[in-house]
Design an enzyme around this catalytic site. Structure first.
Site, PDB file in Angstrom:
ATOM      1  N   GLU A   1       0.860  -1.188   0.000  1.00 29.24           N
ATOM      2  CA  GLU A   1       0.000   0.000   0.000  1.00 29.24           C
ATOM      3  C   GLU A   1       0.893   1.233   0.000  1.00 29.24           C
ATOM      4  OE1 GLU A   1      -3.000   2.228   3.147  1.00 29.24           O
ATOM      5  OE2 GLU A   1      -2.659   0.071   3.349  1.00 29.24           O
TER       6      GLU A   1
ATOM      7  N   ASP B   1      -3.763  10.468   9.174  1.00 23.34           N
ATOM      8  CA  ASP B   1      -2.381  10.085   9.389  1.00 23.34           C
ATOM      9  C   ASP B   1      -1.867  10.594  10.734  1.00 23.34           C
ATOM     10  OD1 ASP B   1      -2.279   8.890   6.895  1.00 23.34           O
ATOM     11  OD2 ASP B   1      -1.645  10.738   5.903  1.00 23.34           O
TER      12      ASP B   1
END
Length: 269
Positions: free
Chosen positions: A59, A70
């Site tokens: 990924e 994130d």
């Protein structure tokens, strides 16, 4: 509300990788790195090392200036990649370089704005030409994905939507119906980051995804050890590891990424 197109007979690279792992009696290992961190060539070499040490799916995250999910480690890595001059168009060269050197399915995780800026069909065409498997889209919901449905069908790409502990039954059904390859089950409400234990909510999210018809449900956020992989693998079809691998690359380079991947996959006892 936009309705996802019916499932077709198209080959799904990520589904094939996950099913191969299932046939071997184990959960698929999905390994994440930000593209361009610390530079493009190192990303390529680290991704190939992951594939060589047991990763079934790679990924690659497109660095983004305003991330939604994130955590600190991945944010710092993407800031560095952007500071070093990473541009969205580089993702296709990186994917092509990885797919030319290994058999792992290569997915791209991206917020939706970079895809829109390049053009949805153009992005899909270039990703397919590079040998990419598809997209994971954390901030795109099926209701707003009609262009992506069309482009992913036209270029035979997987499309992975996210579900979470907060997902309603209706939203779960929509995400499952819209996804091709697998469904990304967020284990906790929060941002990415390695944690000492996996949230108890993860199993419930996977169960809900399976109940909604998902043939493959994979868990991400907070996974960092082989123990986590074993625990999650008892109920999920795949395990997604990100922050721990990014930290390994930051601190020890490609060799550290290879060692951690081998540990996570069970190849290093």
């Amino acid at each position: 509300m936009t309705t996802a197109p019916a499932a077709t007979g198209r080959t799904s690279k990520s589904a094939e990788a996950i099913e191969k792992a299932r046939a071997e009696g184990r959960p698929a290992l999905i390994c994440y790195l930000p593209a361009g961190f610390p530079d493009a060539q190192t990303t390529i070499d680290a991704a190939v090392a992951m594939a060589e040490n047991g990763a079934d799916v790679i990924e690659l995250g497109i660095p983004y200036s305003d991330p939604v999910m994130d955590g600190e480690v991945i944010q710092a890595a993407t800031v560095q990649a952007l500071a070093n001059g990473f541009r969205v168009s580089q993702i296709f060269d990186i994917v092509a370089a990885i797919t030319s050197r290994c058999d792992a399915a290569v997915m791209v995780m991206t917020y939706w704005n970079p895809v829109l800026r390049l053009g949805v069909d153009e992005f899909a065409r270039r990703l397919a030409d590079a040998g990419g498997a598809g997209l994971i889209t954390p901030d795109l919901v099926p209701d707003e994905a009609s262009d992506w449905f069309a482009a992913s069908d036209a270029h035979s790409l997987d499309r992975v939507f996210l579900v979470a502990p907060s997902s309603t039954e209706r939203r779960m059904r929509e995400a499952v119906a819209a996804s091709r390859g697998f469904v990304y089950c967020v284990s906790i409400m929060g941002v990415t980051g390695a944690r000492a234990s996996v949230a108890a909510t993860a199993q419930g999210v996977v169960a809900a995804a399976h109940a909604a018809g998902a043939p493959r449900a994979c868990v991400g956020l907070g996974v960092s050890t082989r123990q986590h992989v074993d625990e999650i693998g008892s109920y999920a079809d795949g395990v997604i590891v990100g922050t721990a691998l990014v930290a390994a690359l930051r601190d020890g380079g490609v060799d550290a990424v290879a060692d951690l991947t081998a540990e996570l996959s069970g190849r290093k006892d």
